[in-house]
Every structure is written in structure tokens, then in C-alpha cells.
Design a protein around this motif. Structure first.
Motif, PDB file in Angstrom:
ATOM      1  N   THR A 151     -13.594  13.340 -12.383  1.00  0.00           N
ATOM      2  CA  THR A 151     -14.018  12.949 -10.998  1.00  0.00           C
ATOM      3  C   THR A 151     -13.668  11.394 -10.845  1.00  0.00           C
ATOM      4  O   THR A 151     -13.605  10.598 -11.764  1.00  0.00           O
ATOM      5  CB  THR A 151     -15.573  13.073 -10.812  1.00  0.00           C
ATOM      6  N   CYS A 152     -13.402  11.027  -9.580  1.00  0.00           N
ATOM      7  CA  CYS A 152     -13.106   9.609  -9.403  1.00  0.00           C
ATOM      8  C   CYS A 152     -14.198   9.238  -8.179  1.00  0.00           C
ATOM      9  O   CYS A 152     -14.322  10.025  -7.144  1.00  0.00           O
ATOM     10  CB  CYS A 152     -11.665   9.688  -8.759  1.00  0.00           C
ATOM     11  N   THR A 153     -14.720   8.109  -8.399  1.00  0.00           N
ATOM     12  CA  THR A 153     -15.871   7.774  -7.443  1.00  0.00           C
ATOM     13  C   THR A 153     -15.447   6.134  -7.123  1.00  0.00           C
ATOM     14  O   THR A 153     -15.369   5.406  -7.785  1.00  0.00           O
ATOM     15  CB  THR A 153     -17.238   7.799  -8.257  1.00  0.00           C
ATOM     16  N   SER A 154     -15.341   5.948  -5.658  1.00  0.00           N
ATOM     17  CA  SER A 154     -15.385   4.600  -5.293  1.00  0.00           C
ATOM     18  C   SER A 154     -17.019   3.908  -5.235  1.00  0.00           C
ATOM     19  O   SER A 154     -17.689   4.504  -4.457  1.00  0.00           O
ATOM     20  CB  SER A 154     -14.756   4.378  -4.198  1.00  0.00           C
ATOM     21  N   ASN A 155     -17.112   3.085  -5.822  1.00  0.00           N
ATOM     22  CA  ASN A 155     -18.609   2.405  -5.775  1.00  0.00           C
ATOM     23  C   ASN A 155     -18.511   1.065  -5.069  1.00  0.00           C
ATOM     24  O   ASN A 155     -17.566   0.357  -4.511  1.00  0.00           O
ATOM     25  CB  ASN A 155     -19.370   2.196  -7.287  1.00  0.00           C
ATOM     26  N   SER A 156     -19.990   0.575  -4.741  1.00  0.00           N
ATOM     27  CA  SER A 156     -20.095  -0.668  -3.956  1.00  0.00           C
ATOM     28  C   SER A 156     -19.609  -1.953  -4.792  1.00  0.00           C
ATOM     29  O   SER A 156     -19.465  -2.798  -4.160  1.00  0.00           O
ATOM     30  CB  SER A 156     -21.291  -0.544  -3.681  1.00  0.00           C
ATOM     31  N   ALA A 157     -19.338  -1.607  -6.126  1.00  0.00           N
ATOM     32  CA  ALA A 157     -18.993  -2.953  -6.724  1.00  0.00           C
ATOM     33  C   ALA A 157     -17.220  -3.080  -6.730  1.00  0.00           C
ATOM     34  O   ALA A 157     -16.648  -3.869  -7.402  1.00  0.00           O
ATOM     35  CB  ALA A 157     -19.322  -2.751  -7.974  1.00  0.00           C
ATOM     36  N   ASP A 158     -16.664  -2.473  -5.504  1.00  0.00           N
ATOM     37  CA  ASP A 158     -15.213  -2.518  -5.418  1.00  0.00           C
ATOM     38  C   ASP A 158     -14.486  -2.058  -6.546  1.00  0.00           C
ATOM     39  O   ASP A 158     -13.621  -2.801  -7.075  1.00  0.00           O
ATOM     40  CB  ASP A 158     -14.958  -4.075  -5.205  1.00  0.00           C
ATOM     41  N   SER A 159     -15.044  -1.187  -7.192  1.00  0.00           N
ATOM     42  CA  SER A 159     -14.376  -0.419  -8.565  1.00  0.00           C
ATOM     43  C   SER A 159     -14.191   1.116  -8.255  1.00  0.00           C
ATOM     44  O   SER A 159     -14.779   1.759  -7.372  1.00  0.00           O
ATOM     45  CB  SER A 159     -15.222  -0.570  -9.719  1.00  0.00           C
ATOM     46  N   ILE A 160     -13.227   1.642  -8.671  1.00  0.00           N
ATOM     47  CA  ILE A 160     -13.091   3.244  -8.863  1.00  0.00           C
ATOM     48  C   ILE A 160     -13.430   3.584 -10.348  1.00  0.00           C
ATOM     49  O   ILE A 160     -12.897   3.156 -11.333  1.00  0.00           O
ATOM     50  CB  ILE A 160     -11.375   3.626  -8.669  1.00  0.00           C
TER      51      ILE A 160
END
Length: 306
Positions: free
Chosen positions: A39-48
């Protein structure tokens, strides 16, 4: 004749079924099949966040594969580019974080193609997983209006040049973490400007100070994959104020719910009832197996009189 028939039956079983069993056993000596979820997730820390989990499939159960080297790569114009490798932990999970703003190759739709590969070993087969996402970002904020409380979610998509554009017409699910799972408190549909709000419940139990962690997620989107963000707010009901006049009976409190106590009592009563019944039966069997004592006459005259 009966003995000869039994010997013949044993020979037939040995000759007919043993080779098949040996063949099945030989088939299971090869590398075990592995299953990878990626899985790939974009988070609020500007990271994937790239997350891969490897499990080994057995006949009736699966086992997490530990210390397996997972190679992460990203699709390029001509060939894949390796961006890192991570060993799986005790839960079979390997995680790699990459910047959301990057210069990776993108498809015409703006998607980045990621891949996770496990090369395999002598005991385990190789496995791989692929996923493509367009990076995005969520922002969670809170506000009061007309004595009501609201949670607001704003969404952006990250373009190849690093600029942010509103991400509209998407559904965002809002959760509050509980002890064993996430409690869904709202479902927000974003407008064309990538913004949406929902009323915040008033009866959510927080910690001793009423603090709550709120999680917003876009889940399993065809273009953006998973996007998540979280924020904290002290809008929860403090634990010590919830029904202060009497103990609370919730799964996360020291006092168990009444239905759980009743269920446990019924189960324990059944178990101990079987123990008591078994002991009584053993006592009765032992009592019946004791020899019956008969009194012998004291002398011959007494015997004759009787």
C-alpha cells in the motif's frame, strides 16, 4: 483365514496409499508460497509511506515472514529506479518513507508508480506488489459556530512541479481511535475547492483532560490511493466526568460491561459444572466397584438356627 485377510489388507494399504503420501510429502518440500500486500499512503507530514507485508501461506494458516529484504523501486522512463530496501519485522512489515514532493517520473495522469519486491530464498518463493498514486495532502482543523462544534477537512493534490491544487469531489472519513479500532464519527464530501465540514459529536470520551486524536482519511481511491492526516483537540468528555455518580461499564474502563460479566459467569458455570459432574461419576463408579461384605455366622449353632 481372518489373520490372512488382515495381512492382505495391510499390504494393500501400504502398497496403494504409501506412494501417494510420499508424493504429497515430496510436493511440500519445495519453497513455501509467499503473499505480499503493498500500500501507498500520503500523510500530513508531506511524505509517502510505502508499506509492504509478507506472509507465508500454509495449508490452514498464514505466518508473517521476518527479516525478509524488500526492495522498493519507482517506475522510470526506461527502467525502474531502486529507492531503498528494508527488512521486515516480526509482523512481516517493511516501511519506507519518501518525500511527497519529488522528481519521480509520473504518468500523464500525474501518478507515480511504486513497486515492492521480495527476491525469495531457498525456503520461500519470491513475491511482489505494485501501486500507483498521485500524491495528496489533508489538513484537519476545528471551529465553533452557533454553540456547535465542527471538524473541517481541506484536501490538496500535489502536482509534478510541487504546487498544490484543491482536491475536490472526494469523500473523507473521519475517525477517533478507540482501544481496538477506529470509531467513525463523520463522513465529509469535499466541495470543488477541496473543503468540507461536519458537526463534531459531543459524547466522545477522551483522556483525563478530554483530549482526542482525530484522523481523516481518503481510502483506496483509484487515483490518489490513501491519504491520511490527524489532529488533536480537547473536545472529548473527560473520563472522570463521565457518569461520575456511578462506575462506567465500557470496554476501555476498569469495570467490564454487564453482558461480558454474565457471559463469563455462564461459561465458567458450564466448565465447573462438567468438573463436578465428572467427579460425582467417578465417585459413583468407585463406590459400585467395591466388593460387598457379607457377615459370617459366629458359630455353627447360630448358622443352624438361621
Amino acid at each position: 483365514m481372518k489373520r490372512f485377510r488382515n495381512i492382505l489388507l495391510i499390504i494393500l494399504i501400504t502398497a496403494g496409499f504409501a506412494p501417494g503420501f510420499a508424493q504429497n510429502k515430496a510436493d511440500t518440500t519445495g519453497p513455501a508460497k509467499t503473499i505480499m500486500t503493498f500500500t501507498c499512503t500520503s500523510n500530513s507530514a508531506d511524505s509517502i509511506v510505502l508499506k509492504s507485508q509478507i506472509t507465508v501461506r500454509h495449508d490452514d494458516w498464514n505466518m508473517n515472514l521476518m527479516n525478509a529484504v524488500v526492495i522498493f523501486s519507482v517506475a522510470g522512463k526506461d527502467a525502474a529506479q531502486i529507492i531503498g530496501q528494508v527488512k521486515t519485522g516480526t509482523d512481516g512489515v517493511a516501511i519506507l518513507k519518501v518525500p511527497a514532493k519529488n522528481s519521480y517520473f509520473r504518468s500523464p495522469e500525474g501518478m507515480i508508480g511504486f513497486k515492492a519486491e521480495y527476491a525469495g530464498a531457498s525456503k520461500y518463493e519470491a513475491s511482489a506488489g505494485e501501486a500507483g498514486i498521485k500524491p495528496g495532502r489533508l489538513i484537519v482543523t476545528f471551529y465553533d459556530q452557533d454553540s456547535l462544534r465542527f471538524v473541517k477537512v481541506t484536501a490538496f493534490q500535489l502536482e509534478a512541479d510541487g504546487k498544490e491544487q484543491p482536491l475536490g469531489k472526494q469523500t473523507v472519513l473521519v475517525y477517533v481511535p478507540r482501544m481496538l479500532s477506529l470509531l467513525k464519527i463523520a463522513e465529509i464530501t469535499l466541495d470543488s475547492l477541496g473543503s468540507g465540514s461536519a458537526e463534531f459529536p459531543k459524547d466522545i470520551i477522551g483522556d483525563a483532560a478530554g483530549n482526542l486524536k482525530v484522523i481523516a482519511q481518503i481510502e483506496e481511491n483509484d487515483l490518489y490511493g490513501n491519504i491520511t492526516a490527524h489532529a488533536s483537540i480537547n473536545w472529548g468528555v473527560p473520563k472522570h466526568l463521565k457518569n461520575a455518580e456511578r462506575p462506567t461499564r465500557e470496554l476501555w474502563t476498569p469495570i467490564a460491561p454487564l453482558w461480558m460479566i454474565i457471559t463469563l459467569i455462564i461459561m465458567l458455570s458450564g466448565v465447573w459444572g462438567h468438573y463436578v459432574y465428572t467427579m460425582v461419576q467417578l465417585f459413583m463408579i468407585k463406590k459400585k466397584s467395591l466388593p460387598v461384605k457379607t457377615e459370617e455366622p459366629e458359630n455353627e449353632e447360630t448358622a443352624i438356627k438361621e
